[in-house]
Design a protein around this motif. Sequence first.
Motif, PDB file in Angstrom:
ATOM      1  N   ALA A  24      -9.044   9.707   1.316  1.00  0.00           N
ATOM      2  CA  ALA A  24      -7.821  10.516   1.358  1.00  0.00           C
ATOM      3  C   ALA A  24      -6.649   9.748   1.988  1.00  0.00           C
ATOM      4  CB  ALA A  24      -8.068  11.813   2.114  1.00  0.00           C
ATOM      5  N   ILE A  25      -6.964   8.783   2.835  1.00  0.00           N
ATOM      6  CA  ILE A  25      -5.915   7.977   3.462  1.00  0.00           C
ATOM      7  C   ILE A  25      -5.476   6.827   2.562  1.00  0.00           C
ATOM      8  CG2 ILE A  25      -5.522   6.266   5.301  1.00  0.00           C
ATOM      9  CD1 ILE A  25      -6.949   8.150   7.216  1.00  0.00           C
ATOM     10  N   PHE A  26      -6.434   6.118   2.026  1.00  0.00           N
ATOM     11  CA  PHE A  26      -6.116   4.898   1.305  1.00  0.00           C
ATOM     12  C   PHE A  26      -5.866   5.097  -0.188  1.00  0.00           C
ATOM     13  CE2 PHE A  26      -8.263   3.317   5.116  1.00  0.00           C
ATOM     14  CZ  PHE A  26      -7.403   2.275   5.485  1.00  0.00           C
ATOM     15  N   GLU A  78      -3.955  -3.769   3.892  1.00  0.00           N
ATOM     16  CA  GLU A  78      -3.939  -2.305   3.894  1.00  0.00           C
ATOM     17  C   GLU A  78      -4.037  -1.768   5.322  1.00  0.00           C
ATOM     18  OE1 GLU A  78      -5.984  -0.542  -0.034  1.00  0.00           O
ATOM     19  OE2 GLU A  78      -7.193  -2.094   0.936  1.00  0.00           O
ATOM     20  N   ILE A  79      -4.866  -2.388   6.133  1.00  0.00           N
ATOM     21  CA  ILE A  79      -4.982  -1.969   7.531  1.00  0.00           C
ATOM     22  C   ILE A  79      -3.672  -2.231   8.268  1.00  0.00           C
ATOM     23  CG2 ILE A  79      -6.201  -2.382   9.704  1.00  0.00           C
ATOM     24  CD1 ILE A  79      -8.672  -3.083   7.999  1.00  0.00           C
ATOM     25  N   GLU A  80      -3.068  -3.371   7.998  1.00  0.00           N
ATOM     26  CA  GLU A  80      -1.787  -3.706   8.636  1.00  0.00           C
ATOM     27  C   GLU A  80      -0.710  -2.690   8.270  1.00  0.00           C
ATOM     28  OE1 GLU A  80      -1.974  -8.562   9.165  1.00  0.00           O
ATOM     29  OE2 GLU A  80      -1.343  -7.720   7.232  1.00  0.00           O
ATOM     30  N   ALA A  81      -0.764  -2.168   7.047  1.00  0.00           N
ATOM     31  CA  ALA A  81       0.232  -1.181   6.635  1.00  0.00           C
ATOM     32  C   ALA A  81       0.124   0.085   7.472  1.00  0.00           C
ATOM     33  CB  ALA A  81       0.059  -0.860   5.151  1.00  0.00           C
ATOM     34  N   LEU A  82      -1.103   0.528   7.737  1.00  0.00           N
ATOM     35  CA  LEU A  82      -1.284   1.702   8.594  1.00  0.00           C
ATOM     36  C   LEU A  82      -0.927   1.380  10.043  1.00  0.00           C
ATOM     37  CD1 LEU A  82      -4.568   3.482   7.447  1.00  0.00           C
ATOM     38  CD2 LEU A  82      -2.226   3.894   6.728  1.00  0.00           C
ATOM     39  N   MET A 112       0.836  -1.208   0.000  1.00  0.00           N
ATOM     40  CA  MET A 112       0.000   0.000   0.000  1.00  0.00           C
ATOM     41  C   MET A 112       0.869   1.257   0.000  1.00  0.00           C
ATOM     42  SD  MET A 112      -2.653   1.302   2.943  1.00  0.00           S
ATOM     43  CE  MET A 112      -3.077   3.036   3.048  1.00  0.00           C
ATOM     44  N   ASP A 113       0.501   2.234  -0.824  1.00  0.00           N
ATOM     45  CA  ASP A 113       1.179   3.526  -0.852  1.00  0.00           C
ATOM     46  C   ASP A 113       0.693   4.350   0.339  1.00  0.00           C
ATOM     47  OD1 ASP A 113       2.231   5.998  -1.341  1.00  0.00           O
ATOM     48  OD2 ASP A 113       1.497   6.172  -3.395  1.00  0.00           O
ATOM     49  N   LEU A 114       1.607   4.704   1.226  1.00  0.00           N
ATOM     50  CA  LEU A 114       1.236   5.423   2.448  1.00  0.00           C
ATOM     51  C   LEU A 114       1.264   6.941   2.295  1.00  0.00           C
ATOM     52  CD1 LEU A 114       3.159   3.165   4.965  1.00  0.00           C
ATOM     53  CD2 LEU A 114       0.677   3.347   4.756  1.00  0.00           C
ATOM     54  N   THR A 158      -8.756  13.016  16.884  1.00  0.00           N
ATOM     55  CA  THR A 158      -8.509  11.623  16.517  1.00  0.00           C
ATOM     56  C   THR A 158      -8.865  11.411  15.058  1.00  0.00           C
ATOM     57  OG1 THR A 158      -8.976  10.814  18.741  1.00  0.00           O
ATOM     58  CG2 THR A 158      -9.164   9.216  16.949  1.00  0.00           C
ATOM     59  N   VAL A 159      -7.939  10.831  14.314  1.00  0.00           N
ATOM     60  CA  VAL A 159      -8.188  10.480  12.919  1.00  0.00           C
ATOM     61  C   VAL A 159      -8.609   9.020  12.866  1.00  0.00           C
ATOM     62  CG1 VAL A 159      -7.212  10.296  10.599  1.00  0.00           C
ATOM     63  CG2 VAL A 159      -6.465  12.143  12.131  1.00  0.00           C
ATOM     64  N   VAL A 160      -9.865   8.772  12.519  1.00  0.00           N
ATOM     65  CA  VAL A 160     -10.348   7.412  12.319  1.00  0.00           C
ATOM     66  C   VAL A 160     -10.180   7.075  10.835  1.00  0.00           C
ATOM     67  CG1 VAL A 160     -12.366   5.905  12.309  1.00  0.00           C
ATOM     68  CG2 VAL A 160     -11.958   7.423  14.250  1.00  0.00           C
ATOM     69  N   ALA A 161      -9.347   6.101  10.554  1.00  0.00           N
ATOM     70  CA  ALA A 161      -9.142   5.648   9.172  1.00  0.00           C
ATOM     71  C   ALA A 161     -10.293   4.722   8.804  1.00  0.00           C
ATOM     72  CB  ALA A 161      -7.807   4.926   9.041  1.00  0.00           C
ATOM     73  N   VAL A 162     -11.177   5.185   7.933  1.00  0.00           N
ATOM     74  CA  VAL A 162     -12.349   4.397   7.562  1.00  0.00           C
ATOM     75  C   VAL A 162     -11.910   3.321   6.569  1.00  0.00           C
ATOM     76  CG1 VAL A 162     -14.649   4.445   6.581  1.00  0.00           C
ATOM     77  CG2 VAL A 162     -13.871   6.336   8.015  1.00  0.00           C
ATOM     78  N   SER A 163     -11.903   2.098   7.062  1.00  0.00           N
ATOM     79  CA  SER A 163     -11.298   0.986   6.327  1.00  0.00           C
ATOM     80  C   SER A 163     -12.315   0.066   5.670  1.00  0.00           C
ATOM     81  CB  SER A 163     -10.400   0.179   7.277  1.00  0.00           C
ATOM     82  OG  SER A 163     -11.066  -0.111   8.492  1.00  0.00           O
ATOM     83  N   LYS A 164     -13.561   0.511   5.539  1.00  0.00           N
ATOM     84  CA  LYS A 164     -14.572  -0.309   4.867  1.00  0.00           C
ATOM     85  C   LYS A 164     -14.122  -0.617   3.437  1.00  0.00           C
ATOM     86  CE  LYS A 164     -17.273   3.592   3.106  1.00  0.00           C
ATOM     87  NZ  LYS A 164     -18.605   4.235   3.017  1.00  0.00           N
TER      88      LYS A 164
END
Length: 220
Positions: free
Chosen positions: A214-216, A40-44, A1-3, A28-34
């Motif tokens: 914007a995160i993913f 990808e979650i592991e990368a963050l 994943m490109d971070l 708090t930044v909640v990364a919406v991973s739906k």
Amino acid sequence: MDLAGYHRVIERVGEAAPRAGRDLSGITVVAVSKGRTVAEIEALYSEGHRDFGENRAGEMAEKVGQLPDDIRWNFVGSLQSNKVRAIRSSTYLLHSVDRASLAKAWVKGLGQPPPILIQVNIGSEEQKGGVEPGQASDLIGQAVELGLDPQGLMALPPLGVVPEDSRRFFVSLRELRERLATEAHPLGHLSMGMTNDFEVAIEEGASIIRVGRAIFDSTH
């Protein structure tokens, strides 16, 4: 994943907070991973991020079993009462309590129920969930009577053409919180702001922003 997208979001939050006279630690930044993969979650996670958001109970339950126990799972979508059991024990914060029947379902189960936010339909849009602003006080009272811990408000404002279009809705949510907060239940959290408008949300007092694309997707 490109971070790159993730780091740019963190950078933008870091710029917006002092611009609004706020401490970065209060956001708090909640990364919406739906719809995102476990990888990808592991990368963050490997970057130190711990706050993730899901909006489908089945998908969240499946991911929880494959990822580290110290992730703080935020459920940010509409939740059917019959799906509560699948996620209740692993939820850090439920953002979307919008009716008494869901509050009653959330109480059921072993142990203290995780804290909640009251979802407000701040734009009075028929297609969106959330209690009408004028009914938020009653729902908060019902939640407290049931033994729940309402920690604030959440909203999804109408989609605007530019980020500034969301400002008046964020102001309305903040002012509603100020009217409803009590010493016993200060309603400290405002969960508002997404990819399109999170900087405006921070300027208007968001303590939690929910950012996915914007995160993913580094193109945003």
